[in-house]
Design a protein around this motif. Structure first.
Motif, PDB file in Angstrom:
ATOM      1  N   PRO A 161       0.816  -1.215   0.000  1.00  0.00           N
ATOM      2  CA  PRO A 161       0.000   0.000   0.000  1.00  0.00           C
ATOM      3  C   PRO A 161       0.850   1.267   0.000  1.00  0.00           C
ATOM      4  O   PRO A 161       0.428   2.297  -0.534  1.00  0.00           O
ATOM      5  CB  PRO A 161      -0.819  -0.119   1.293  1.00  0.00           C
ATOM      6  CG  PRO A 161      -0.860  -1.581   1.585  1.00  0.00           C
ATOM      7  CD  PRO A 161       0.446  -2.123   1.103  1.00  0.00           C
ATOM      8  N   ASP A 162       2.045   1.199   0.584  1.00  0.00           N
ATOM      9  CA  ASP A 162       2.997   2.302   0.518  1.00  0.00           C
ATOM     10  C   ASP A 162       3.764   2.171  -0.796  1.00  0.00           C
ATOM     11  O   ASP A 162       4.791   1.490  -0.877  1.00  0.00           O
ATOM     12  CB  ASP A 162       3.940   2.238   1.716  1.00  0.00           C
ATOM     13  CG  ASP A 162       4.886   3.438   1.801  1.00  0.00           C
ATOM     14  OD1 ASP A 162       5.135   4.073   0.761  1.00  0.00           O
ATOM     15  OD2 ASP A 162       5.379   3.717   2.908  1.00  0.00           O
ATOM     16  N   GLN A 163       3.246   2.816  -1.822  1.00  0.00           N
ATOM     17  CA  GLN A 163       3.812   2.654  -3.160  1.00  0.00           C
ATOM     18  C   GLN A 163       5.241   3.179  -3.262  1.00  0.00           C
ATOM     19  O   GLN A 163       6.056   2.619  -4.004  1.00  0.00           O
ATOM     20  CB  GLN A 163       2.922   3.346  -4.184  1.00  0.00           C
ATOM     21  CG  GLN A 163       1.598   2.614  -4.433  1.00  0.00           C
ATOM     22  CD  GLN A 163       1.775   1.419  -5.366  1.00  0.00           C
ATOM     23  OE1 GLN A 163       1.889   1.574  -6.582  1.00  0.00           O
ATOM     24  NE2 GLN A 163       1.798   0.221  -4.792  1.00  0.00           N
ATOM     25  N   ALA A 164       5.556   4.229  -2.537  1.00  0.00           N
ATOM     26  CA  ALA A 164       6.918   4.760  -2.579  1.00  0.00           C
ATOM     27  C   ALA A 164       7.906   3.750  -2.006  1.00  0.00           C
ATOM     28  O   ALA A 164       9.001   3.554  -2.548  1.00  0.00           O
ATOM     29  CB  ALA A 164       6.987   6.076  -1.807  1.00  0.00           C
ATOM     30  N   ARG A 165       7.526   3.104  -0.909  1.00  0.00           N
ATOM     31  CA  ARG A 165       8.401   2.093  -0.315  1.00  0.00           C
ATOM     32  C   ARG A 165       8.553   0.906  -1.252  1.00  0.00           C
ATOM     33  O   ARG A 165       9.654   0.369  -1.422  1.00  0.00           O
ATOM     34  CB  ARG A 165       7.851   1.641   1.035  1.00  0.00           C
ATOM     35  CG  ARG A 165       8.752   0.666   1.767  1.00  0.00           C
ATOM     36  CD  ARG A 165       8.289   0.423   3.195  1.00  0.00           C
ATOM     37  NE  ARG A 165       7.040  -0.328   3.249  1.00  0.00           N
ATOM     38  CZ  ARG A 165       6.459  -0.688   4.388  1.00  0.00           C
ATOM     39  NH1 ARG A 165       6.999  -0.341   5.553  1.00  0.00           N
ATOM     40  NH2 ARG A 165       5.325  -1.377   4.368  1.00  0.00           N
ATOM     41  N   ALA A 166       7.462   0.494  -1.891  1.00  0.00           N
ATOM     42  CA  ALA A 166       7.531  -0.617  -2.843  1.00  0.00           C
ATOM     43  C   ALA A 166       8.442  -0.283  -4.012  1.00  0.00           C
ATOM     44  O   ALA A 166       9.248  -1.109  -4.455  1.00  0.00           O
ATOM     45  CB  ALA A 166       6.129  -0.965  -3.328  1.00  0.00           C
ATOM     46  N   ALA A 167       8.326   0.941  -4.526  1.00  0.00           N
ATOM     47  CA  ALA A 167       9.147   1.356  -5.657  1.00  0.00           C
ATOM     48  C   ALA A 167      10.626   1.394  -5.277  1.00  0.00           C
ATOM     49  O   ALA A 167      11.499   0.991  -6.062  1.00  0.00           O
ATOM     50  CB  ALA A 167       8.693   2.718  -6.167  1.00  0.00           C
ATOM     51  N   ALA A 168      10.923   1.864  -4.064  1.00  0.00           N
ATOM     52  CA  ALA A 168      12.313   1.923  -3.616  1.00  0.00           C
ATOM     53  C   ALA A 168      12.905   0.527  -3.494  1.00  0.00           C
ATOM     54  O   ALA A 168      14.058   0.287  -3.900  1.00  0.00           O
ATOM     55  CB  ALA A 168      12.399   2.660  -2.281  1.00  0.00           C
ATOM     56  N   LEU A 169      12.133  -0.410  -2.951  1.00  0.00           N
ATOM     57  CA  LEU A 169      12.634  -1.774  -2.814  1.00  0.00           C
ATOM     58  C   LEU A 169      12.822  -2.429  -4.175  1.00  0.00           C
ATOM     59  O   LEU A 169      13.816  -3.117  -4.413  1.00  0.00           O
ATOM     60  CB  LEU A 169      11.667  -2.605  -1.964  1.00  0.00           C
ATOM     61  CG  LEU A 169      12.202  -3.980  -1.556  1.00  0.00           C
ATOM     62  CD1 LEU A 169      13.325  -3.838  -0.540  1.00  0.00           C
ATOM     63  CD2 LEU A 169      11.093  -4.850  -0.986  1.00  0.00           C
ATOM     64  N   ALA A 170      11.880  -2.214  -5.077  1.00  0.00           N
ATOM     65  CA  ALA A 170      12.002  -2.771  -6.424  1.00  0.00           C
ATOM     66  C   ALA A 170      13.252  -2.245  -7.118  1.00  0.00           C
ATOM     67  O   ALA A 170      13.976  -3.000  -7.787  1.00  0.00           O
ATOM     68  CB  ALA A 170      10.756  -2.442  -7.238  1.00  0.00           C
ATOM     69  N   ALA A 171      13.522  -0.959  -6.956  1.00  0.00           N
ATOM     70  CA  ALA A 171      14.714  -0.383  -7.582  1.00  0.00           C
ATOM     71  C   ALA A 171      15.987  -0.964  -6.970  1.00  0.00           C
ATOM     72  O   ALA A 171      16.956  -1.266  -7.681  1.00  0.00           O
ATOM     73  CB  ALA A 171      14.685   1.132  -7.427  1.00  0.00           C
ATOM     74  N   GLU A 172      15.982  -1.144  -5.662  1.00  0.00           N
ATOM     75  CA  GLU A 172      17.167  -1.673  -4.983  1.00  0.00           C
ATOM     76  C   GLU A 172      17.517  -3.078  -5.437  1.00  0.00           C
ATOM     77  O   GLU A 172      18.700  -3.426  -5.566  1.00  0.00           O
ATOM     78  CB  GLU A 172      16.936  -1.658  -3.470  1.00  0.00           C
ATOM     79  CG  GLU A 172      18.117  -2.172  -2.660  1.00  0.00           C
ATOM     80  CD  GLU A 172      17.856  -2.136  -1.164  1.00  0.00           C
ATOM     81  OE1 GLU A 172      18.692  -2.681  -0.404  1.00  0.00           O
ATOM     82  OE2 GLU A 172      16.822  -1.570  -0.736  1.00  0.00           O
ATOM     83  N   PHE A 173      16.479  -3.897  -5.716  1.00  0.00           N
ATOM     84  CA  PHE A 173      16.725  -5.292  -6.071  1.00  0.00           C
ATOM     85  C   PHE A 173      16.469  -5.602  -7.548  1.00  0.00           C
ATOM     86  O   PHE A 173      16.487  -6.760  -7.944  1.00  0.00           O
ATOM     87  CB  PHE A 173      15.867  -6.205  -5.185  1.00  0.00           C
ATOM     88  CG  PHE A 173      16.381  -6.315  -3.775  1.00  0.00           C
ATOM     89  CD1 PHE A 173      17.329  -7.270  -3.437  1.00  0.00           C
ATOM     90  CD2 PHE A 173      15.959  -5.435  -2.794  1.00  0.00           C
ATOM     91  CE1 PHE A 173      17.821  -7.368  -2.147  1.00  0.00           C
ATOM     92  CE2 PHE A 173      16.441  -5.521  -1.500  1.00  0.00           C
ATOM     93  CZ  PHE A 173      17.386  -6.485  -1.171  1.00  0.00           C
ATOM     94  N   GLY A 174      16.242  -4.589  -8.345  1.00  0.00           N
ATOM     95  CA  GLY A 174      16.059  -4.808  -9.775  1.00  0.00           C
ATOM     96  C   GLY A 174      14.805  -5.583 -10.121  1.00  0.00           C
ATOM     97  O   GLY A 174      14.801  -6.371 -11.074  1.00  0.00           O
ATOM     98  N   VAL A 175      13.732  -5.367  -9.374  1.00  0.00           N
ATOM     99  CA  VAL A 175      12.456  -6.039  -9.625  1.00  0.00           C
ATOM    100  C   VAL A 175      11.677  -5.226 -10.650  1.00  0.00           C
ATOM    101  O   VAL A 175      11.537  -3.998 -10.518  1.00  0.00           O
ATOM    102  CB  VAL A 175      11.645  -6.199  -8.332  1.00  0.00           C
ATOM    103  CG1 VAL A 175      10.286  -6.821  -8.609  1.00  0.00           C
ATOM    104  CG2 VAL A 175      12.434  -7.056  -7.334  1.00  0.00           C
ATOM    105  N   ALA A 176      11.137  -5.901 -11.659  1.00  0.00           N
ATOM    106  CA  ALA A 176      10.580  -5.201 -12.817  1.00  0.00           C
ATOM    107  C   ALA A 176       9.270  -4.481 -12.520  1.00  0.00           C
ATOM    108  O   ALA A 176       9.021  -3.385 -13.041  1.00  0.00           O
ATOM    109  CB  ALA A 176      10.384  -6.188 -13.967  1.00  0.00           C
ATOM    110  N   HIS A 177       8.391  -5.070 -11.700  1.00  0.00           N
ATOM    111  CA  HIS A 177       7.032  -4.537 -11.566  1.00  0.00           C
ATOM    112  C   HIS A 177       6.737  -4.096 -10.131  1.00  0.00           C
ATOM    113  O   HIS A 177       7.071  -4.798  -9.176  1.00  0.00           O
ATOM    114  CB  HIS A 177       5.999  -5.583 -11.983  1.00  0.00           C
ATOM    115  CG  HIS A 177       6.121  -6.025 -13.406  1.00  0.00           C
ATOM    116  ND1 HIS A 177       5.817  -5.214 -14.486  1.00  0.00           N
ATOM    117  CD2 HIS A 177       6.529  -7.207 -13.931  1.00  0.00           C
ATOM    118  CE1 HIS A 177       6.024  -5.870 -15.606  1.00  0.00           C
ATOM    119  NE2 HIS A 177       6.462  -7.086 -15.301  1.00  0.00           N
ATOM    120  N   VAL A 178       6.108  -2.936 -10.024  1.00  0.00           N
ATOM    121  CA  VAL A 178       5.499  -2.497  -8.780  1.00  0.00           C
ATOM    122  C   VAL A 178       3.998  -2.433  -9.036  1.00  0.00           C
ATOM    123  O   VAL A 178       3.531  -1.596  -9.817  1.00  0.00           O
ATOM    124  CB  VAL A 178       6.030  -1.126  -8.329  1.00  0.00           C
ATOM    125  CG1 VAL A 178       5.314  -0.672  -7.057  1.00  0.00           C
ATOM    126  CG2 VAL A 178       7.536  -1.169  -8.108  1.00  0.00           C
TER     127      VAL A 178
END
Length: 355
Positions: free
Chosen positions: A52-69
């Motif tokens: 639900p915290d989209q900013a936190r999800a986006a930061a984690l995805a960027a840190e680990f190279g995950v394609a989709h938020v």
């Protein structure tokens, strides 16, 4: 220890032959510190994250190279052929399970709800929706605990006589502010790991004796625990847990002691000493009449233990494993043991006879 010709003690769960994509639901500290590092280390594919915290999800995805938020839980649940890794707080599990498709494959972060009623509701939802679900009781999958279980299974220590869990350390509870309002803290959020690992080693006890205590100045309900698990003789099992020994490192301790008729083992839970930095985990084994020998470990509790539940779940879903070790029915038994500890803690002690 085992004879030189014996194979090495098992320390890791086999990887799935054809791993399915993982969708991580919840991007808090446990996902960042353990789930995603473990999956990256093993090459398990993470296709997306949702929070639900989209900013936190986006930061984690960027840190680990995950394609989709994923923007919504519904969009995450629509990911085809996914294994859903629910790294969300336990009070959210039931709603998430009901949002995931029938027949979904799901790994739930521990605990399985905050009490036994919640665990029953989660178990019922999983059964009603035909989902394949396990709970992330990961300590039993840590390299030193898998090796210890293998040692016991081989009979290297003889008949099992003693299991003692001893913690005397300073836990940085300020890192877990979400626990402050909880009426139950230590057993359901921490010692649950040890109770589950003991069940994996020795089976279910017949009953429990327990006491829980708070600490002066701490906002948490309980952070010190004494538990005796009642097993048939000759097995004695005790837990002594103190999270407030903030008197320098020398006498701090975090250990499993396991003894049998022919040998003994000591496990150091290094992660807990100076958490979250930690110290190396250790496993030492001795045979009667011999010297203690240290078993080289191929990893630690964090992040390596988090591979076990996911690998077992994926392999069970594909038919490679015949047993799902921490599936919800087994996890419910760990929750029942937790509930018994809290119930026992409310019972009066046996009175001392008076003249």
């Amino acid at each position: 220890m085992t004879a030189p010709s014996a194979p090495p003690l098992r320390q890791a769960w086999d990887r799935p032959a054809n791993p399915r994509p993982i969708v991580v639901i919840g991007t808090g500290g446990i996902a960042r510190d353990a789930h995603l590092p473990a999956y990256r280390k093993a090459g398990l594919p993470v296709c997306g994250v949702y929070d639900p915290d989209q900013a936190r999800a986006a930061a984690l995805a960027a840190e680990f190279g995950v394609a989709h938020v994923y923007p919504t839980l519904a969009s995450a649940a629509a990911q085809a052929d996914a294994v859903f890794d629910v790294a969300a707080p336990p009070m959210a599990h039931l709603a998430i399970l009901e949002a995931l498709p029938p027949g979904a494959t799901v790994l739930l972060q521990k605990p399985m709800g905050l009490d036994l009623d919640a665990a029953r509701a989660i178990r019922s939802a999983v059964h009603a929706r035909g989902q394949t679900a396990a709970v992330n009781f990961q300590l039993r999958y840590a390299p030193m605990m898998l090796a210890l279980a293998d040692c016991l299974a081989r009979g290297d220590l003889g008949m099992l006589l003693e299991i003692e869990v001893h913690l005397n350390l300073a836990t940085p509870w300020h890192l877990f502010p979400h626990l402050v309002p909880n009426p139950r803290v230590e057993i359901v959020s921490h010692s649950i790991h040890y109770l589950d690992a003991i069940r994996a080693l020795a089976g279910n006890p017949r009953g429990v004796f327990a006491r829980g205590f708070g600490y002066p100045g701490s906002p948490l309900a309980d952070t010190r625990t004494t538990i005796i698990l009642d097993y048939p003789a000759p097995l004695r099992v005790t837990l002594s847990i103190n999270h407030h020994h903030d008197f320098a490192r020398r006498f701090q301790d975090a250990a499993f002691r396991v003894e049998g008729t022919e040998g003994a083992a000591m496990v150091k839970l290094g992660l807990l000493l100076d958490y979250p930095v930690g110290e190396p985990d250790e496993l030492w084994i001795v045979r009667r009449g011999g010297d203690w020998q240290q078993v080289p470990l191929a990893g630690g509790w964090f992040p390596d233990a988090f591979l076990g539940p996911m690998c077992n779940l994926q392999r069970f879903a594909s038919g490679e494993d015949t047993r799902l070790a921490t599936q919800v029915d087994d996890a419910w038994q760990t929750m029942a043991l937790v509930e018994a500890c809290y119930a026992a803690a409310r019972q009066p002690a046996f009175p001392i006879p008076q003249d």
